[in-house]
Write a protein that holds these residues in place. Structure first.
Motif, mmCIF file in Angstrom:
data_model
loop_
_atom_site.group_PDB
_atom_site.id
_atom_site.type_symbol
_atom_site.label_atom_id
_atom_site.label_comp_id
_atom_site.label_asym_id
_atom_site.label_seq_id
_atom_site.Cartn_x
_atom_site.Cartn_y
_atom_site.Cartn_z
ATOM 1 N N ALA A 19 -77.899 46.776 52.866
ATOM 2 C CA ALA A 19 -78.616 45.514 52.653
ATOM 3 C C ALA A 19 -77.914 44.341 53.321
ATOM 4 O O ALA A 19 -78.560 43.373 53.731
ATOM 5 N N ASP A 20 -76.596 44.427 53.466
ATOM 6 C CA ASP A 20 -75.863 43.325 54.109
ATOM 7 C C ASP A 20 -75.689 43.532 55.620
ATOM 8 O O ASP A 20 -74.927 42.820 56.271
ATOM 9 N N ALA A 36 -77.586 46.663 69.152
ATOM 10 C CA ALA A 36 -79.009 46.442 69.419
ATOM 11 C C ALA A 36 -79.865 46.931 68.254
ATOM 12 O O ALA A 36 -80.833 46.266 67.857
ATOM 13 N N GLU A 37 -79.520 48.067 67.688
ATOM 14 C CA GLU A 37 -80.297 48.607 66.584
ATOM 15 C C GLU A 37 -80.133 47.765 65.322
ATOM 16 O O GLU A 37 -81.077 47.609 64.554
ATOM 17 N N LEU A 38 -78.959 47.195 65.109
ATOM 18 C CA LEU A 38 -78.767 46.303 63.963
ATOM 19 C C LEU A 38 -79.656 45.075 64.092
ATOM 20 O O LEU A 38 -80.173 44.564 63.092
ATOM 21 N N THR A 39 -79.837 44.603 65.327
ATOM 22 C CA THR A 39 -80.740 43.470 65.561
ATOM 23 C C THR A 39 -82.167 43.857 65.189
ATOM 24 O O THR A 39 -82.889 43.078 64.567
ATOM 25 N N LEU A 40 -82.576 45.073 65.547
ATOM 26 C CA LEU A 40 -83.910 45.557 65.188
ATOM 27 C C LEU A 40 -84.085 45.648 63.673
ATOM 28 O O LEU A 40 -85.129 45.277 63.142
ATOM 29 N N VAL A 41 -83.073 46.143 62.989
ATOM 30 C CA VAL A 41 -83.152 46.259 61.531
ATOM 31 C C VAL A 41 -83.256 44.876 60.899
ATOM 32 O O VAL A 41 -84.072 44.657 59.996
ATOM 33 N N GLY A 78 -83.549 53.156 48.961
ATOM 34 C CA GLY A 78 -82.895 52.256 48.017
ATOM 35 C C GLY A 78 -82.857 50.866 48.630
ATOM 36 O O GLY A 78 -83.874 50.374 49.110
ATOM 37 N N ASP A 79 -81.677 50.250 48.648
ATOM 38 C CA ASP A 79 -81.561 48.929 49.281
ATOM 39 C C ASP A 79 -81.108 49.041 50.745
ATOM 40 O O ASP A 79 -80.825 48.053 51.398
ATOM 41 N N GLN A 80 -81.080 50.271 51.261
ATOM 42 C CA GLN A 80 -80.707 50.511 52.646
ATOM 43 C C GLN A 80 -81.947 50.805 53.481
ATOM 44 O O GLN A 80 -83.022 51.062 52.930
ATOM 45 N N ILE A 81 -81.779 50.755 54.797
ATOM 46 C CA ILE A 81 -82.869 51.095 55.711
ATOM 47 C C ILE A 81 -82.370 52.167 56.665
ATOM 48 O O ILE A 81 -81.314 52.031 57.272
ATOM 49 N N LEU A 82 -83.175 53.225 56.789
ATOM 50 C CA LEU A 82 -82.893 54.271 57.761
ATOM 51 C C LEU A 82 -83.672 53.960 59.025
ATOM 52 O O LEU A 82 -84.893 53.819 58.990
ATOM 53 N N LEU A 83 -82.970 53.815 60.129
ATOM 54 C CA LEU A 83 -83.576 53.586 61.431
ATOM 55 C C LEU A 83 -83.567 54.910 62.176
ATOM 56 O O LEU A 83 -82.531 55.561 62.261
ATOM 57 N N THR A 84 -84.731 55.316 62.676
ATOM 58 C CA THR A 84 -84.829 56.544 63.457
ATOM 59 C C THR A 84 -85.517 56.209 64.775
ATOM 60 O O THR A 84 -86.665 55.770 64.776
ATOM 61 N N ALA A 85 -84.801 56.355 65.888
ATOM 62 C CA ALA A 85 -85.359 56.089 67.213
ATOM 63 C C ALA A 85 -85.763 57.409 67.838
ATOM 64 O O ALA A 85 -85.021 58.391 67.783
ATOM 65 N N PHE A 86 -86.948 57.435 68.440
ATOM 66 C CA PHE A 86 -87.423 58.681 69.021
ATOM 67 C C PHE A 86 -88.145 58.416 70.331
ATOM 68 O O PHE A 86 -88.291 57.271 70.753
ATOM 69 N N ASP A 87 -88.590 59.490 70.979
ATOM 70 C CA ASP A 87 -89.033 59.401 72.370
ATOM 71 C C ASP A 87 -90.415 58.805 72.594
ATOM 72 O O ASP A 87 -90.607 58.053 73.531
ATOM 73 N N GLU A 88 -91.404 59.150 71.780
ATOM 74 C CA GLU A 88 -92.748 58.631 71.999
ATOM 75 C C GLU A 88 -93.537 58.635 70.700
ATOM 76 O O GLU A 88 -93.262 59.419 69.793
ATOM 77 N N VAL A 89 -94.530 57.764 70.626
ATOM 78 C CA VAL A 89 -95.307 57.606 69.404
ATOM 79 C C VAL A 89 -95.983 58.911 68.987
ATOM 80 O O VAL A 89 -96.162 59.163 67.797
ATOM 81 N N SER A 90 -96.314 59.762 69.937
ATOM 82 C CA SER A 90 -96.959 61.029 69.589
ATOM 83 C C SER A 90 -96.059 61.928 68.736
ATOM 84 O O SER A 90 -96.536 62.862 68.106
ATOM 85 N N SER A 91 -94.772 61.645 68.673
ATOM 86 C CA SER A 91 -93.829 62.410 67.846
ATOM 87 C C SER A 91 -93.738 61.865 66.422
ATOM 88 O O SER A 91 -92.991 62.407 65.601
ATOM 89 N N LEU A 92 -94.488 60.821 66.116
ATOM 90 C CA LEU A 92 -94.361 60.136 64.827
ATOM 91 C C LEU A 92 -94.528 61.069 63.630
ATOM 92 O O LEU A 92 -93.736 61.013 62.696
#
Length: 106
Positions: A19-20, A36-41, A78-92
């Motif tokens: 959360a922090d 860069a990913e922290l900026t996205l979060v 919980g109060d955390q966020i899981l970031l998952t980066a992947f190759d293309e939207v079709s893999s969602l």
């Protein structure tokens, strides 16, 4: 735990952010990518907070960001966020299933 996501076809990297804004765990990320990913979060948290306020909603399920480097799925844990980066939207679908299984929501 998070490293399991890298075995899912299409997943490039993942990070669990507190959360922090601190990285609790990461897999497949270098130091430059982590910043860069922290900026996205942080941006995702701001969007989610704004939507929750405007919609008068307490919870959220996930947020998909389709950015220049490829799609990124933000999932609350919980109060955390899981970031998952992947190759293309079709893999969602495959990525969502793997994330839910990992977080115990399958």
């Amino acid at each position: 735990m998070i490293a399991e996501l890298l075995s899912v076809r299409g997943v490039r990297h993942a990070a669990l952010v507190s959360a922090d804004g601190q990285v609790v765990a990461k897999a497949g990320l270098g130091d430059e990518q982590t910043a860069a990913e922290l900026t996205l979060v942080a941006a995702g948290r701001a969007v989610i907070g704004s939507l929750q306020s405007n919609l008068k909603s307490a919870g959220w399920q996930e947020l998909l960001l389709d950015v220049e480097g490829g799609p990124v799925l933000l999932t609350p844990h919980g109060d955390q966020i899981l970031l998952t980066a992947f190759d293309e939207v079709s893999s969602l679908g495959r990525v969502r299933f793997a994330v839910r299984r990992l977080l115990g929501n399958a």
